[in-house]
Write an enzyme that holds these catalytic residues in place. Structure first.
Site, PDB file in Angstrom:
ATOM      1  N   GLY A 105     -10.755   4.223  18.309  1.00 36.72           N
ATOM      2  CA  GLY A 105     -11.511   3.881  19.516  1.00 36.72           C
ATOM      3  C   GLY A 105     -12.755   2.901  19.305  1.00 36.72           C
ATOM      4  N   GLU A 142     -11.279  -0.292  18.823  1.00 41.83           N
ATOM      5  CA  GLU A 142     -10.590  -0.788  20.113  1.00 41.83           C
ATOM      6  C   GLU A 142     -11.961  -1.288  21.000  1.00 41.83           C
ATOM      7  OE1 GLU A 142      -8.459   3.058  20.815  1.00 41.83           O
ATOM      8  OE2 GLU A 142      -6.709   1.768  21.254  1.00 41.83           O
ATOM      9  N   ALA A 163     -12.352   8.038  18.775  1.00 47.10           N
ATOM     10  CA  ALA A 163     -12.720   8.836  19.979  1.00 47.10           C
ATOM     11  C   ALA A 163     -13.342  10.314  19.358  1.00 47.10           C
ATOM     12  CB  ALA A 163     -11.363   9.347  20.751  1.00 47.10           C
ATOM     13  N   GLU A 206      -5.036   6.326  13.970  1.00 52.93           N
ATOM     14  CA  GLU A 206      -4.429   7.165  15.244  1.00 52.93           C
ATOM     15  C   GLU A 206      -3.246   8.287  14.674  1.00 52.93           C
ATOM     16  OE1 GLU A 206      -5.940   4.450  15.816  1.00 52.93           O
ATOM     17  OE2 GLU A 206      -7.217   4.691  17.915  1.00 52.93           O
TER      18      GLU A 206
HETATM   19  C1  3H9 Z   1      -9.163   7.668  18.696  1.00 52.92           C
HETATM   20  O1  3H9 Z   1     -10.181   7.211  18.407  1.00 52.92           O
HETATM   21  C2  3H9 Z   1      -8.117   7.567  19.623  1.00 52.92           C
HETATM   22  C3  3H9 Z   1      -8.472   6.206  20.613  1.00 52.92           C
HETATM   23  O2  3H9 Z   1      -7.298   5.343  20.092  1.00 52.92           O
HETATM   24  C4  3H9 Z   1      -8.167   6.514  21.927  1.00 52.92           C
HETATM   25  C5  3H9 Z   1      -9.230   7.288  22.611  1.00 52.92           C
HETATM   26  C6  3H9 Z   1      -9.084   7.041  24.146  1.00 52.92           C
HETATM   27  N1  3H9 Z   1     -14.530  13.187  16.275  1.00 52.92           N
HETATM   28  O3  3H9 Z   1     -15.223  13.096   7.305  1.00 52.92           O
HETATM   29  P1  3H9 Z   1     -16.540  13.321   7.210  1.00 52.92           P
HETATM   30  C7  3H9 Z   1     -16.986  14.641  12.219  1.00 52.92           C
HETATM   31  S1  3H9 Z   1      -8.766   8.904  17.341  1.00 52.92           S
HETATM   32  C8  3H9 Z   1     -14.969  14.166  16.013  1.00 52.92           C
HETATM   33  O4  3H9 Z   1     -17.047  14.509   6.575  1.00 52.92           O
HETATM   34  P2  3H9 Z   1     -17.187  11.041   5.786  1.00 52.92           P
HETATM   35  C9  3H9 Z   1     -16.470  15.541  10.922  1.00 52.92           C
HETATM   36  O5  3H9 Z   1     -15.692  16.512  11.435  1.00 52.92           O
HETATM   37  C10 3H9 Z   1      -9.936   8.992  16.160  1.00 52.92           C
HETATM   38  N2  3H9 Z   1     -15.818  14.405  14.913  1.00 52.92           N
HETATM   39  O6  3H9 Z   1     -17.627  11.996   6.948  1.00 52.92           O
HETATM   40  C11 3H9 Z   1     -17.544  16.140  10.227  1.00 52.92           C
HETATM   41  O7  3H9 Z   1     -18.451  16.942  10.948  1.00 52.92           O
HETATM   42  P3  3H9 Z   1     -19.063  18.219  10.335  1.00 52.92           P
HETATM   43  C12 3H9 Z   1      -9.656   7.933  15.435  1.00 52.92           C
HETATM   44  C13 3H9 Z   1     -15.496  13.747  13.777  1.00 52.92           C
HETATM   45  O8  3H9 Z   1     -18.219  10.168   5.746  1.00 52.92           O
HETATM   46  C14 3H9 Z   1     -18.510  14.969  10.231  1.00 52.92           C
HETATM   47  O9  3H9 Z   1     -18.180  14.055  11.439  1.00 52.92           O
HETATM   48  N3  3H9 Z   1     -10.688   8.017  14.275  1.00 52.92           N
HETATM   49  C15 3H9 Z   1     -15.034  12.698  13.987  1.00 52.92           C
HETATM   50  O10 3H9 Z   1     -16.599  11.471   4.680  1.00 52.92           O
HETATM   51  C16 3H9 Z   1     -18.627  13.893   9.015  1.00 52.92           C
HETATM   52  O11 3H9 Z   1     -17.205  13.666   8.674  1.00 52.92           O
HETATM   53  C17 3H9 Z   1     -10.334   8.794  13.368  1.00 52.92           C
HETATM   54  O12 3H9 Z   1      -9.323   9.323  13.037  1.00 52.92           O
HETATM   55  C18 3H9 Z   1     -14.260  12.524  15.256  1.00 52.92           C
HETATM   56  N4  3H9 Z   1     -13.363  11.185  15.380  1.00 52.92           N
HETATM   57  O13 3H9 Z   1     -16.022  10.086   6.677  1.00 52.92           O
HETATM   58  C19 3H9 Z   1     -11.680   8.790  12.046  1.00 52.92           C
HETATM   59  N5  3H9 Z   1     -14.904  11.897  12.673  1.00 52.92           N
HETATM   60  O14 3H9 Z   1     -19.965  17.501   9.438  1.00 52.92           O
HETATM   61  C20 3H9 Z   1     -11.996  10.227  11.562  1.00 52.92           C
HETATM   62  C21 3H9 Z   1     -15.670  12.632  11.952  1.00 52.92           C
HETATM   63  O15 3H9 Z   1     -19.523  19.048  11.228  1.00 52.92           O
HETATM   64  N6  3H9 Z   1     -13.151  10.262  10.658  1.00 52.92           N
HETATM   65  N7  3H9 Z   1     -16.041  13.645  12.349  1.00 52.92           N
HETATM   66  O16 3H9 Z   1     -18.030  18.775   9.369  1.00 52.92           O
HETATM   67  C22 3H9 Z   1     -12.904   9.954   9.586  1.00 52.92           C
HETATM   68  O17 3H9 Z   1     -12.062   9.159   9.029  1.00 52.92           O
HETATM   69  C23 3H9 Z   1     -14.237  10.146   8.745  1.00 52.92           C
HETATM   70  O18 3H9 Z   1     -15.048  11.162   9.294  1.00 52.92           O
HETATM   71  C24 3H9 Z   1     -15.287   8.846   8.395  1.00 52.92           C
HETATM   72  C25 3H9 Z   1     -16.349   9.486   7.801  1.00 52.92           C
HETATM   73  C26 3H9 Z   1     -14.777   7.719   7.675  1.00 52.92           C
HETATM   74  C27 3H9 Z   1     -15.549   8.260   9.740  1.00 52.92           C
END
Ligand code: 3H9
Length: 643
Positions: free
Chosen positions: A100, A103, A61, A123
């Site tokens: 998400g 999911e 999400a 999450e």
């Molecule tokens: C969820 O999904 C809830 C659901 O169950 C239910 C919903 C109803 N949102 O980490 P990076 C941005 S909870 C917004 O440096 P990498 C990040 O801020 C979510 N922004 O890259 C950054 O922005 P900026 C569950 C996000 O390649 C840019 O993307 N998911 C999100 O080292 C690059 O990120 C997670 O917890 C986001 N969800 O790693 C996953 N994710 O360039 C969280 C990233 O402006 N994300 N951004 O600074 C990660 O673990 C890593 O970002 C990922 C990429 C592995 C994907």
């Protein structure tokens, strides 16, 4: 277009394009719902592939939306619409399918991933439980033990593990989209995940044990317990009831203090290198020299080797070199055994050792990790100045010393920088990048790039005694000593810190790390006139008695096979020092411990900020959470103080 549809024969390919990580923001959710309607209505479509443009499948999400009121369509409804479709949907997963994103993939009727993809429900790390069916669908696809570690442990798994567990149906060799289209074309009537029977636990006892281990490790982080409860409901309740409960828990947690704190630290960690100096063109680095094969040097060498660098380890004689090289090999071997190094031979082939600094003639970057003594470090830098290329970057891993003074011995001080790793260096995420006055911007940018290559969180720091982290730690350590003078005991202070969420208290920590290093540092700082105010001699007296902590069987506590015990000797030294300082002592209230520790932390942090040592309060939070075990779900000392 955020969501577009293209045709490949009778298969529709629905592509999400929402950089940087294809988060399922409102435009994506609306686009997907529209795509379900269009593909259902189109008689020329028999099946659908759900794919993503860019570097990854949906990574979850959009976390930025969590501080705003929810906007329709909600993700659970989008996933239900896909799952209920009359035509089969196949998720084509590359990069990471997280939260998400996974999911969404589980709502599809089949999943195919490329070999390097990873999948997870992280999450809990954001203070949440999955909110779009994850706790209900995952136990229908994989065994309960795995569902539990993925959901309550927040750990992602590889495509290979996902295939073995039944989470995905195939790994694509070759072109992912082509293979996904072929799979969709032959899938036939959709099989819905929610209609599958719960798989359950192969070993109920093992499941219960992992659940209780996770609850214990949670140490006050609410989402972990909530996630375990949600998995247990997913296993026990009918799907509809479990989905409703999961959603209610997700929504309640989303606005909780812990989730807000965890979102704060999530974004703070990603903003540490947003400084224009870190964005210059970096110098190329492939060959790294490490001076010193002790615990720190060997850890740094291992970290660099594990991330693809060529490393030359230098020690002053053959015996120390052999010991250092063995430490490195030991770390690499144990990482390989845990499956973290698929090609150990290739890693070892990039590792060289030497006793002669001449072996560094071709190094792009050298990191010294020798004894923490200014003269020794200066001598190392003088030798490096003589043998290295003029464009090679020379870094010191000092944790307290004046990096300006070390840089000053070079003919070109602009190539010197501080790289303060934390022990064990191949595991700890934090890297303080310490900037002496003369450092050139491309050297800063190179250090920033290195921290990313090593999968570390680099934080820029100015030069001062202890930089950001150790300086703040010295301040709250000193406050802990003052607490003893005011009547508290070491075990009372430690218990209060653990209750707050630290894994161990400040005195237990000193016993683990060894009291001798801080003792040497205090002597230096006393000699330099840097310690002002009433001096508390308790720790010095313990060191004078050889009580250096766990390694000598005694420190702040006595150690035996029965574990750590409060020490009568220490308590009487404390009483003597109280008397010497004319303090009354007496009963000290447990509730008064943490406000004093936190107050000392934030006072020093404010000074670090005001002097420009740290770029921002958020950077301080990142340092304290990642290097000093400040509880992550409290967001760091600065966040906790203003909240
Ligand atoms: C969820 O999904 C809830 C659901 O169950 C239910 C919903 C109803 N949102 O980490 P990076 C941005 S909870 C917004 O440096 P990498 C990040 O801020 C979510 N922004 O890259 C950054 O922005 P900026 C569950 C996000 O390649 C840019 O993307 N998911 C999100 O080292 C690059 O990120 C997670 O917890 C986001 N969800 O790693 C996953 N994710 O360039 C969280 C990233 O402006 N994300 N951004 O600074 C990660 O673990 C890593 O970002 C990922 C990429 C592995 C994907």
């Amino acid at each position: 277009m955020t969501v577009s549809i293209a045709k490949q024969g009778r298969v529709a390919v629905v592509t999400i394009d929402n950089p940087p990580v294809n988060a399922s923001s409102q435009a994506v959710r609306a686009g997907l719902l529209q795509a379900v309607a269009e593909t259902e209505a189109d008689p020329s479509v028999d099946a659908v592939v759900l794919a993503c443009a860019g570097r990854t499948f949906v990574a979850g999400a959009d976390v930025r939306e969590f501080d705003l009121p929810p906007v329709e369509p909600h993700l659970p409804d989008v996933i239900s619409a896909i799952e209920a479709a009359s035509k089969p949907w196949v998720a084509a997963i590359h990069g990471t399918a997280l939260g998400g994103g996974l999911e969404l993939a589980m709502g599809c009727h089949a999943r195919i991933a490329d070999a390097t993809a990873r999948m997870g429900l992280p999450e809990v790390t954001l203070g949440l439980v999955p909110g779009a069916g994850g706790t209900v669908r995952l136990p229908r696809l994989v065994e309960a033990e795995l569902a539990l570690t993925m959901i309550a442990g927040g750990k992602p798994i590889s495509a290979e593990a996902a295939l073995e567990a039944g989470l995905i149906d195939a790994i694509a060799t070759g072109d992912l989209l082509e293979k996904a289209v072929a799979l969709a074309a032959k899938l036939g009537a959709p099989r819905r995940t929610l209609e599958k029977t719960v798989i359950g636990a192969a070993n109920a006892e093992a499941f219960a044990k992992s659940a209780s281990d996770l609850r214990r490790k949670a140490r006050g982080q609410v989402s972990i317990g909530a996630a375990i409860d949600a998995v247990e409901r997913g296993l026990r309740l009918p799907a509809d009831a479990a989905l409703a409960e999961e959603r209610a828990t997700f929504l309640a947690l989303k606005s909780s203090d812990q989730a807000r704190a965890l979102r704060h630290i999530f974004f703070a960690e990603r903003a540490t290198l947003a400084d224009p100096r870190a964005k210059q063109t970096p110098r190329p680095v492939t060959r790294i020299g490490v001076i010193g094969g002790g615990t720190m040097g060997a850890g740094i060498a291992s970290a660099c080797l594990m991330r693809g660098f060529h490393v030359t380890l230098i020690e002053r004689d053959e015996t120390s070199l052999e010991a250092g090289a063995n430490r490195v090999r030991g770390t690499l071997d144990s990482s390989a055994k845990r499956g973290l190094l698929p090609d150990l031979d290739a890693v070892v082939a990039r590792f060289e050792t030497a006793t002669d600094y001449a072996a560094l003639a071709n190094a792009d970057l050298v990191i010294e990790a020798v004894f923490e003594d200014m003269d020794v470090k200066k001598q190392v830098f003088v030798q490096l100045d003589a043998v290295t290329r003029p464009d090679a970057i020379l870094a010191t891993n000092t944790s307290y010393l004046d990096v300006n003074a070390i840089a000053a011995v070079l003919s070109d001080p602009s190539r010197a920088i501080g790289l303060h790793f934390f022990s064990p260096a191949h595991i700890m995420k934090l890297l303080e990048i310490v900037l002496p006055d003369a450092v050139s911007e491309d050297v800063i940018a190179t250090a920033a790039k290195l921290s990313k290559s090593l999968a570390k969180i680099g934080v820029l720091s100015g030069v001062c005694d202890g930089f950001i982290g150790n300086r703040i730690m010295s301040a709250y350590r000193a406050e802990a000593d003052r607490l003893l003078i005011d009547g508290a005991t070491p075990s009372q202070v430690d218990a209060a810190m653990r209750d707050y969420g630290f894994p161990i208290g400040v005195f237990e920590m000193q016993d683990m790390a060894g009291l001798d290093i801080a003792w040497a540092m205090r002597k230096r700082r006393l000699a330099e006139g840097k310690i002002t105010g009433a001096y508390i001699r308790i720790a010095d007296r313990l060191c004078e008695m050889g009580r250096f902590g766990r390694k000598t069987g005694a420190g702040w506590y006595d150690y035996s096979d029965a574990g750590a015990q409060p020490s009568k000797v220490v308590l009487s030294i404390i009483a003597e020092e109280r008397q010497a300082l004319g303090a009354a002592g007496g009963d000290f209230a447990d509730a008064d411990v943490m406000p004093r520790i936190l107050g000392a932390m934030t006072r020093e942090a404010e000074a670090v900020l005001a002097e420009g040592i740290a770029r921002s309060a958020d950077d301080i939070d990142v340092v304290m959470v990642n290097g000093y075990s400040f509880p992550r779900w409290k967001g760091g000392p600065m966040f906790a103080a203003r909240d």
